[in-house]
Scaffold this active site. Structure first.
Site, short mmCIF file in Angstrom:
data_model
loop_
_atom_site.label_atom_id
_atom_site.label_comp_id
_atom_site.label_asym_id
_atom_site.label_seq_id
_atom_site.Cartn_x
_atom_site.Cartn_y
_atom_site.Cartn_z
N GLU A 110 0.81 -1.24 0.00
CA GLU A 110 0.00 0.00 0.00
C GLU A 110 0.84 1.29 0.00
OE1 GLU A 110 -2.75 -0.53 3.26
OE2 GLU A 110 -3.76 -2.17 2.25
N ASP A 125 -0.95 -3.78 -3.53
CA ASP A 125 -1.81 -2.63 -3.23
C ASP A 125 -3.27 -2.94 -3.54
OD1 ASP A 125 -2.49 0.07 -2.51
OD2 ASP A 125 -0.48 0.67 -3.18
N GLU A 129 -5.36 -10.93 -2.02
CA GLU A 129 -6.25 -10.87 -0.84
C GLU A 129 -7.72 -10.87 -1.26
OE1 GLU A 129 -5.12 -7.57 1.74
OE2 GLU A 129 -3.01 -7.83 1.27
C1 XIL Z 1 -6.20 -6.95 7.84
C2 XIL Z 1 -6.52 -8.18 8.67
O1 XIL Z 1 -7.38 -9.01 7.95
C3 XIL Z 1 -7.15 -7.77 9.99
O2 XIL Z 1 -7.28 -8.90 10.85
C4 XIL Z 1 -6.29 -6.72 10.69
O3 XIL Z 1 -6.98 -6.26 11.84
C5 XIL Z 1 -6.02 -5.54 9.77
O4 XIL Z 1 -5.42 -6.02 8.57
N1 XIL Z 1 -4.93 -5.05 3.28
C6 XIL Z 1 -3.88 -5.80 3.74
C7 XIL Z 1 -4.08 -6.75 4.86
O5 XIL Z 1 -2.80 -5.76 3.12
O6 XIL Z 1 -2.91 -6.90 5.64
C8 XIL Z 1 -5.22 -6.33 5.74
O7 XIL Z 1 -5.45 -7.34 6.71
C9 XIL Z 1 -6.46 -6.09 4.90
C10 XIL Z 1 -6.23 -4.97 3.91
#
Ligand code: XIL
Length: 393
Positions: free
Chosen positions: A188, A238, A306
């Protein structure tokens, strides 16, 4: 299995189920082993560990690894449904939180490898790929990085922070050399409105080498990671590139410049936190833009890191036909697009950000979310079958 064979099985299963129901036998006895066709004919079937049951990662084996983010407790009890689910459905793993900077490097002189060591050991036992998420991020990072040593309250200098980035990345990547296949080296770093995110990393390091750009802290992280494990795949990860043209172009320009300057970036990770009504044509055109990075690095890849499909935009009943049709269509269109990108050699890894609806970070105290192909009770949704059937065609 081919579609025709599935249809024959489905017919046989339907007859068997009808017969079983008529003879008043319980359909789901404890040791009952489902056939694929039976599961499909029941659509919302319960998840059961069974060598004959279908599996996302097996179905897509010719296209990509299908993985999921997990937590240390997800695989601590080998008899749990979650354990059976992750070992059957997925062949790539990443931690949801335990490999982040605050977990791995809580204070300057302390590293905590214990949890991630367990992930690596578990993945090895399953022959699965491991992603390391993440080395440098503005969130879930301890404050000490950004302050001079001691309690002076003085900010760290650019030189100090560059040294810390090198030491942090080198120590962690070296520890997992040959064991963690892919690293989200930075996470990010692009601003939502375009340009670089104005994070503490950027504010402190700035244009360190005086070449006119401020990619310096990112460059350091990639250079240190490549030196520590030359075989690991190094990703810049990102969100929002699925729909934002501006953010995609910013990512493209940043990576293009760094690649031209010789920075070892192997690919862009698209987080893919998308809505159930995502416009797949926009996503396609953004993928096309990022794919142009191959003009500079012929081996450049894209990853889905993700994936989840936020349903918060839907205020009605989640069992409503109109909603389910839209949800299923978006998942099918998405996977069809990703399969195309796999066939072109761009995408070989797709990670879900969770294993079923129950453990998604998108759930809140106000409302449940239902972003995955597998529901809160580990039942396969109809979208699961729609997606799997794409691979069987
Ligand atoms: C999130 C997790 O899922 C949560 O448990 C935590 O509280 C916050 O982070 N983008 C990312 C991830 O790169 O690391 C994030 O994960 C979600 C958004």
């Amino acid at each position: 299995m081919k579609k025709r064979t599935l249809k024959v099985f489905a017919l046989l299963a339907a007859v068997t189920l009808l017969f079983t129901a008529c003879s008043a036998e319980p359909i789901l006895t404890e040791n009952y082993r489902y056939t694929e066709a039976e599961l499909k004919s029941m659509q919302l079937a319960e998840y059961v560990y069974d060598d004959n049951a279908p599996s996302l990662c097996d179905a897509f084996a010719d296209y990509f690894k299908v993985g999921a983010c997990i937590n240390p407790w997800t695989f601590s009890d080998t008899s749990s449904d979650e354990y059976k689910l992750i070992t059957k459905q997925f062949n790539a793993y990443v931690y949801e939180n335990s490999t982040k900077p605050d977990a791995m490097h809580p204070s300057e002189d302390r590293y905590n490898f214990a949890d991630t060591d367990k992930l690596v050991e578990f993945a090895e036992s399953q022959g699965a790929l491991v992603r390391g998420h993440t080395l440098i991020w503005h969130s879930q990072v301890p404050d000490w990085f950004f302050y001079a040593s001691g309690n002076s309250g003085e900010p760290a200098t650019a030189e100090q922070l560059m040294k810390r980035i090198d030491e942090h990345v080198t120590t962690i990547v070296t520890h997992y050399k040959g064991k963690i296949d892919t690293w989200d080296v930075v996470n990010e770093v692009i601003n939502d409105g375009g340009g670089l995110r104005f994070s503490d990393w950027l504010k402190i390091v700035g244009d360190y080498d005086g070449d006119g750009d401020k990619y310096d802290y990112i460059e350091q992280a990639f250079i240190s990671a490549r030196a520590a494990d030359p075989d690991a795949r190094l990703i810049i990860n990102d969100y929002n590139m699925e729909w934002s043209e501006q953010k995609t172009i910013s990512m493209y320009l940043a990576v293009k410049k760094m690649l031209e300057d010789g920075v070892p970036i192997d690919g862009v990770g698209l987080q893919m936190h998308i809505g159930y009504d995502t416009n797949i044509d926009t996503l396609r055109s953004n993928l096309e833009k990022l794919a142009k990075l191959r003009e500079i690095n012929p081996d450049f890849v894209l990853e889905v890191t993700e994936l989840d499909m936020n349903c918060n935009g839907w205020d009605g009943d989640p069992n409503d036909k109109e909603f389910i049709e839209k949800f299923n269509q978006t998942y099918s269109d998405l996977f069809a697009l990703l399969m195309e990108y796999s066939e072109m050699g761009f995408i070989d890894t797709i990670m879900f950000w969770g294993i079923n609806d129950a453990n998604s970070w998108l759930n809140s105290s106000e409302r449940d979310n239902y972003p995955f192909l597998i529901d809160r009770e580990n039942k396969f949704k109809s979208a699961y079958w729609d997606v799997i059937s794409l691979a069987l065609d």
